[in-house]
Design a protein around this motif. Structure first.
Motif, PDB file in Angstrom:
ATOM      1  N   SER A 193       0.857  -1.182   0.000  1.00  0.00           N
ATOM      2  CA  SER A 193       0.000   0.000   0.000  1.00  0.00           C
ATOM      3  C   SER A 193       0.895   1.234   0.000  1.00  0.00           C
ATOM      4  O   SER A 193       2.128   1.131   0.023  1.00  0.00           O
ATOM      5  N   ASP A 194       0.283   2.398  -0.028  1.00  0.00           N
ATOM      6  CA  ASP A 194       1.030   3.649  -0.041  1.00  0.00           C
ATOM      7  C   ASP A 194       1.661   3.869   1.341  1.00  0.00           C
ATOM      8  O   ASP A 194       0.967   4.015   2.344  1.00  0.00           O
ATOM      9  N   ILE A 195       2.995   3.902   1.373  1.00  0.00           N
ATOM     10  CA  ILE A 195       3.716   4.029   2.648  1.00  0.00           C
ATOM     11  C   ILE A 195       4.350   5.419   2.791  1.00  0.00           C
ATOM     12  O   ILE A 195       5.286   5.596   3.561  1.00  0.00           O
ATOM     13  N   HIS A 196       3.823   6.402   2.061  1.00  0.00           N
ATOM     14  CA  HIS A 196       4.427   7.733   2.108  1.00  0.00           C
ATOM     15  C   HIS A 196       4.398   8.321   3.516  1.00  0.00           C
ATOM     16  O   HIS A 196       5.310   9.059   3.901  1.00  0.00           O
ATOM     17  N   ILE A 197       3.364   8.005   4.295  1.00  0.00           N
ATOM     18  CA  ILE A 197       3.298   8.543   5.655  1.00  0.00           C
ATOM     19  C   ILE A 197       4.488   8.048   6.471  1.00  0.00           C
ATOM     20  O   ILE A 197       5.164   8.824   7.155  1.00  0.00           O
ATOM     21  N   SER A 198       4.753   6.739   6.387  1.00  0.00           N
ATOM     22  CA  SER A 198       5.895   6.173   7.111  1.00  0.00           C
ATOM     23  C   SER A 198       7.201   6.771   6.623  1.00  0.00           C
ATOM     24  O   SER A 198       8.087   7.097   7.420  1.00  0.00           O
ATOM     25  N   SER A 199       7.330   6.908   5.305  1.00  0.00           N
ATOM     26  CA  SER A 199       8.564   7.431   4.729  1.00  0.00           C
ATOM     27  C   SER A 199       8.801   8.881   5.146  1.00  0.00           C
ATOM     28  O   SER A 199       9.905   9.247   5.572  1.00  0.00           O
ATOM     29  N   TYR A 200       7.753   9.713   5.041  1.00  0.00           N
ATOM     30  CA  TYR A 200       7.902  11.122   5.384  1.00  0.00           C
ATOM     31  C   TYR A 200       8.149  11.304   6.882  1.00  0.00           C
ATOM     32  O   TYR A 200       8.954  12.151   7.297  1.00  0.00           O
ATOM     33  N   TYR A 201       7.451  10.507   7.689  1.00  0.00           N
ATOM     34  CA  TYR A 201       7.671  10.622   9.129  1.00  0.00           C
ATOM     35  C   TYR A 201       9.089  10.169   9.484  1.00  0.00           C
ATOM     36  O   TYR A 201       9.732  10.744  10.366  1.00  0.00           O
ATOM     37  N   GLY A 202       9.578   9.141   8.800  1.00  0.00           N
ATOM     38  CA  GLY A 202      10.955   8.697   9.022  1.00  0.00           C
ATOM     39  C   GLY A 202      11.956   9.785   8.694  1.00  0.00           C
ATOM     40  O   GLY A 202      12.937   9.978   9.424  1.00  0.00           O
ATOM     41  N   LEU A 203      11.703  10.527   7.600  1.00  0.00           N
ATOM     42  CA  LEU A 203      12.582  11.640   7.247  1.00  0.00           C
ATOM     43  C   LEU A 203      12.503  12.761   8.277  1.00  0.00           C
ATOM     44  O   LEU A 203      13.508  13.399   8.591  1.00  0.00           O
TER      45      LEU A 203
END
Length: 315
Positions: A193-203
């Motif tokens: 699924s779209d994991i942009h939330i995890s990626s952006y929060y990780g950044l």
């Protein structure tokens, strides 16, 4: 292993840690330096804790922070090394889904806690050099305890969304993690699924710990250097700057591989996968091993106490 590649599921009970893809035949040899580094990490950090506890003259803010650093290094390496060595030695590749999320939480939260402790140590050096007469007043025991608690809480709370978000994603196609242990991005990249939330929060977390903290450390050392250059003699300047060398070395050994590994994982620099994984292991293994060695060699009080300990045992 091919079954794992064709199985569809939304709630995996286990993940498969592949180790270092492409270097499977060398796992046994790679485990030797890993094991040696882990042994040195345990011995070195427990020695630091023992010496500071037994030596009343070391009951000062700098050494309290050093003890916090030693405890953090012990947890950080112990949260991953048993899994890695079990994989390399016994081909034990399976890890429970919840255990994997717990491991990635410990890895990232204690990395964040270590960043906070390094910032606190920079604050200690700033106060000791720029306000030496007020050092014991500014950094008294209650203040040091609050700083240590703040370092722990900021790491524990800011990283908490990592496993929470990772648990929400549906996983499909494969549960094979091409890594030696569970880390945030290698795990969530398996989601379908779209994991942009995890990626952006990780950044965002990376920016906080490798950005804001580094800025604070740079500002602290800018003020420290200004104070050092105002000292009247060269010997005084060298002696004062010498008290910062250990901390600067520890900062470099922690942030350099940590930042490089995080950026490689997110942006996929054109490097072989096994190099990515080796760098990810370097920032977990090398700083915890080197930190007690750096402080043991560079700090006269610790070095003298250690020599006295061995001298007494030799009699």
């Amino acid at each position: 292993m091919s079954d794992y590649n064709t199985t569809y599921f939304t709630n995996p009970s286990t993940f498969i840690l592949q180790g270092i893809p492409g270097l499977e035949a060398a796992h046994a040899w790679i485990s030797i330096p890993f094991c040696i580094m882990y042994i040195v990490t345990i011995l070195g950090n427990f020695t630091i804790l023992f010496i500071v506890k037994m030596e009343p003259s070391l009951h000062e803010p700098m050494y309290y922070f050093l003890c916090m650093l030693a405890i953090t290094d012990l947890v950080l390496s112990t949260s991953t090394l048993p899994t890695i060595l079990s994989n390399f030695w016994f081909n034990s590749k399976e890890i429970d889904f919840s255990a994997c999320l717990t491991q990635l939480y410990f890895v990232h939260s204690f990395s964040a806690i270590e960043s906070g402790i390094l910032m606190a140590m920079a604050l200690d050096r700033y106060v000791a050099i720029c306000h030496p007469l007020r050092h014991s007043t500014i950094l008294n025991n209650p203040v040091v305890a609050k700083i240590c608690l703040a370092a722990v809480l900021q790491g524990a709370i800011l990283v908490l969304p990592f496993p929470i978000l990772a648990r929400q994603w549906p996983y499909c196609r494969t549960n094979i993690i091409p890594y030696t242990h569970c880390e945030h991005m290698p795990v969530v990249k398996l989601a379908c699924s779209d994991i942009h939330i995890s990626s952006y929060y990780g950044l965002f977390v990376l920016f906080c710990f490798c950005g804001l903290y580094v800025i604070f450390i740079v500002i602290s050392y800018t003020q420290i250097l200004r104070a050092i250059f105002r000292l009247p003699t060269k010997d005084a300047r060298l002696k004062t700057f010498g008290t910062c060398i250990s901390h600067l070395c520890v900062i470099l050994t922690f942030y350099t591989p940590n930042l490089f590994s995080s950026l490689m994982t997110r942006f996929g620099l054109k490097m072989p996968l096994h190099l990515h994984i080796l760098f990810a292991n370097i920032y977990l293994l090398v700083p915890p091993m080197l930190n007690p060695i750096i402080y043991g060699v560079r700090t006269k009080q610790i070095r003298d106490r250690l020599l006295r300990l061995f001298t007494l045992k030799g009699k």
